[in-house]
Write a protein that holds these residues in place. Structure first.
Motif, short mmCIF file in Angstrom:
data_model
loop_
_atom_site.label_atom_id
_atom_site.label_comp_id
_atom_site.label_asym_id
_atom_site.label_seq_id
_atom_site.Cartn_x
_atom_site.Cartn_y
_atom_site.Cartn_z
N LEU A 1 0.89 -1.08 0.01
CA LEU A 1 -0.01 0.08 0.03
C LEU A 1 0.84 1.22 0.01
N PHE A 2 2.16 1.16 0.55
CA PHE A 2 3.02 2.46 0.70
C PHE A 2 3.77 2.27 -0.82
N LYS A 3 3.74 1.24 -1.44
CA LYS A 3 4.15 1.21 -2.74
C LYS A 3 3.63 1.76 -4.05
N TYR A 4 2.39 1.46 -4.04
CA TYR A 4 1.43 1.77 -4.98
C TYR A 4 0.64 3.05 -4.96
N SER A 5 0.49 3.68 -6.01
CA SER A 5 -0.11 5.01 -6.06
C SER A 5 -1.78 5.01 -6.02
N HIS A 6 -2.22 3.89 -6.43
CA HIS A 6 -3.81 3.87 -6.24
C HIS A 6 -4.24 2.24 -5.69
N ILE A 7 -5.33 2.45 -4.96
CA ILE A 7 -5.77 1.35 -4.24
C ILE A 7 -7.22 1.05 -4.63
N VAL A 8 -7.41 -0.30 -4.46
CA VAL A 8 -8.90 -0.58 -4.60
C VAL A 8 -9.28 -1.69 -3.50
N LEU B 1 -9.33 4.53 -13.19
CA LEU B 1 -8.09 4.21 -12.53
C LEU B 1 -7.09 4.51 -13.33
N ALA B 2 -7.21 3.88 -14.77
CA ALA B 2 -5.55 4.01 -15.76
C ALA B 2 -5.71 5.37 -15.84
N ALA B 3 -6.59 6.13 -16.12
CA ALA B 3 -6.69 7.90 -16.52
C ALA B 3 -6.05 8.32 -15.32
N SER B 4 -6.53 8.00 -14.11
CA SER B 4 -5.79 8.71 -12.96
C SER B 4 -4.18 8.59 -12.65
N VAL B 5 -4.06 6.99 -12.93
CA VAL B 5 -2.45 6.67 -12.87
C VAL B 5 -1.64 7.39 -13.69
N ARG B 6 -2.06 7.53 -14.89
CA ARG B 6 -1.47 8.24 -16.14
C ARG B 6 -1.34 9.89 -15.97
N GLY B 7 -2.09 10.20 -15.05
CA GLY B 7 -2.22 11.67 -14.72
C GLY B 7 -3.36 12.55 -15.62
N ASP B 8 -4.27 11.63 -16.29
CA ASP B 8 -5.12 12.41 -17.09
C ASP B 8 -6.55 12.69 -16.09
N GLU B 9 -7.11 13.28 -16.63
CA GLU B 9 -8.52 13.72 -15.85
C GLU B 9 -9.31 12.54 -15.77
N PRO B 10 -9.64 12.12 -14.47
CA PRO B 10 -10.27 10.97 -14.36
C PRO B 10 -11.53 10.88 -14.86
N ALA B 11 -11.90 9.81 -15.68
CA ALA B 11 -13.22 9.44 -16.22
C ALA B 11 -14.18 8.81 -15.21
N LEU B 12 -14.82 9.70 -14.30
CA LEU B 12 -15.31 8.91 -12.91
C LEU B 12 -16.37 7.94 -13.44
N VAL B 13 -16.55 6.94 -12.46
CA VAL B 13 -17.56 5.93 -12.90
C VAL B 13 -18.98 6.50 -13.00
N GLY B 14 -19.38 7.64 -12.54
CA GLY B 14 -20.55 8.05 -12.50
C GLY B 14 -21.05 9.21 -11.45
N SER B 15 -21.97 10.01 -11.62
CA SER B 15 -22.15 10.96 -10.47
C SER B 15 -22.92 10.14 -9.47
N ASN B 16 -22.77 11.03 -8.25
CA ASN B 16 -23.34 10.28 -7.21
C ASN B 16 -24.90 10.14 -7.28
N GLU B 17 -25.69 10.96 -7.86
CA GLU B 17 -26.99 10.71 -7.85
C GLU B 17 -27.31 9.33 -8.68
N LYS B 18 -26.45 9.14 -9.76
CA LYS B 18 -26.86 7.84 -10.71
C LYS B 18 -26.32 6.89 -9.80
N ALA B 19 -25.32 6.86 -8.96
CA ALA B 19 -24.61 5.77 -8.47
C ALA B 19 -25.62 5.34 -7.13
N LYS B 20 -25.95 6.31 -6.29
CA LYS B 20 -26.53 5.89 -5.12
C LYS B 20 -27.82 5.36 -5.16
N PRO B 21 -28.22 4.09 -4.69
CA PRO B 21 -29.51 3.72 -4.96
C PRO B 21 -30.66 4.43 -4.16
#
Length: 450
Positions: free
Chosen positions: A301-308, A393-413
């Motif tokens: 966890l100290f080694k890697y930049s991103h965690i799931v 995650l790949a976009a964030s790792v590469r330093g690009d603008e993250p293509a987020l999974v979706g808005s909170n409104e759509k994701a929250k049941p």
């Protein structure tokens, strides 16, 4: 029979390695053993640099007496009072009542505590104090919380040697070698060095930075730690690692997936996500946190930049092995990471919210959008959610603008959760006569989902 090695013409390594105990500090696995370093200087005055753990005391005292060859022991520098370096200090005082202890005031109090004795010959040193042993000239520097409050390091300006206490140490028996340049350190020792740092010292990054700032002002030709090999070449390699670790900077731009799965549904999702990331050219590491000891996971966890973090819901909480890991991560002060979550729950998935609560109390931990939610296993079409997460995650790792999974409104049941058992009723409204199918509580015991 003695077993020693020369460090310089008048400095000897007289420590030993332990391969019989399975754990260090009763909790951290050491499958490759552990070295306990002690050094003896044969100047006009003799100096012992720390003692050792009781596990290797027989070899240590034989090494010491052989090396002294009948000379008196003038000084023992006590850099650190933890018993893996000072458990045999009391025995040393009985064997060599002529010795003078060199330490600070905090260490003296600990000597009284650990050894139930009031040492009679003591030189108290503080920041910048100096001591000459003849040809060699030592300066002392405080290193509090690296990783106990009494720690000091000493610097020999004659041979430009830093006696660094626990700093720059590593797990592992020495197996005949003494110097880091005698092995392929990056291949064979770095992971255990990082695991040692993160689990033993990792919480105290600011204090390590303070010590590194002092070290940066010294002309360094050698570093002699209390565990692991001595550094006499390419010192910048290890100094750079410590700078990154102490600043909580990742070494690898990539993704570590830590999962806790009971019946395989969560693990399948983690495996699919890993495949999508690998296809995108992103370095990936995975751990089943119910199988792998937390100390190895914490190190990476100290080694890697991103965690799931991917966890099933268990007893309306986080599955126990994942919950323990997350609390340990928080205790070790990990920061400056981007995190995504996957939660699973057959009737009341709540592990994502609870994992997020722990993570949000940590410094500079950015949790990506709402967790991917499984109900028992992946539903048809959810592989697309994992693919979208992999791209984000790949976009964030590469330093690009993250293509987020979706808005909170759509994701929250939309729905309501039972305050007693955690069952979730999905829908815009909850019928007045609804009864929880799990605990049979009425509608008044439900509340809207957050």
């Amino acid at each position: 029979m003695h077993c020693i090695r020369k460090v310089t013409d008048d400095l000897l390594w007289i420590g030993a390695s332990d391969r019989q105990h399975p754990c260090f500090e009763a909790v951290l696995p050491i499958p490759s053993g552990m070295s306990f370093n002690s050094y003896l200087l044969l100047d006009e005055k003799t100096v012992l640099f720390d003692t050792v753990d009781r596990a290797v005391q027989g070899q240590f005292f034989e090494n010491l007496e052989y090396s002294l060859k009948g000379r008196a022991l003038d000084y023992v520098f006590v850099h650190h009072m933890e018993p893996d370096h000072a458990a045999t200090l009391g025995d040393l005082l009985l064997r060599h009542p002529e010795v003078t202890i060199v330490c600070n005031g905090k260490a003296v109090n600990m000597i009284r505590q650990f050894h139930c004795t009031d040492p009679k010959r003591v030189i108290l040193v503080n920041e910048g104090d100096a001591l000459s042993t003849g040809r060699h000239h030592f300066t002392f520097y405080n290193a509090p919380m690296v990783h106990w409050p009494e720690v000091i390091v000493s610097y020999d300006s004659t041979d430009q040697i830093l006696f660094s206490a626990d700093a720059f140490g590593t797990f592992g028996a020495l197996n005949g070698i003494l110097f880091a340049d005698e092995v392929n350190f990056d291949r064979n020792w770095l992971d255990e060095s990082r695991r040692y740092y993160t689990n033993v010292v990792g919480k105290y990054g600011p204090q390590v930075i303070s010590l590194l700032n002092k070290v940066a002002k010294l002309e360094l030709g050698m570093i002699c730690p209390l565990h692991g090999p001595i550094w006499r070449k390419n010192l910048d390699y290890m100094l750079d690692k410590y700078i990154k670790w102490a600043a909580y900077e990742p070494e690898v731009q990539g993704v570590l997936i830590a999962f806790a799965s009971v019946y395989g549904g969560t693990e399948t999702a983690a495996n699919i996500l890993a495949c999508r990331l690998a296809e995108l050219g992103i370095p990936v590491e995975m751990y089943d946190v119910s199988v792998t000891h937390y100390s190895y996971v914490l190190s990476d966890l100290f080694k890697y930049s991103h965690i799931v973090f991917a966890s099933t819901t268990y007893n309306n909480g986080i599955f126990i092995s994942m919950e323990n890991l997350l609390h340990d991560v928080a205790h070790h002060n990990l920061q400056n990471r981007k995190v995504a979550l996957i939660q699973n729950g057959s009737w009341a998935p709540s592990s994502g919210k609870l994992m997020s609560q722990i993570l949000c109390e940590m410094k500079n931990i950015e949790v990506l959008e709402a967790p991917i939610t499984l109900k028992s296993t992946l539903a048809p079409g959810q592989d697309q959610e994992l693919e979208a997460l992999a791209k984000a995650l790949a976009a964030s790792v590469r330093g690009d603008e993250p293509a987020l999974v979706g808005s909170n409104e759509k994701a929250k049941p939309k729905g309501f959760v039972c305050k007693v058992c955690g069952f979730i009723y999905e829908g815009e409204t909850l019928p007045d006569d609804f009864v929880c199918p799990i605990c049979h509580r009425p509608a008044r015991d439900f509340e809207p989902l957050p």
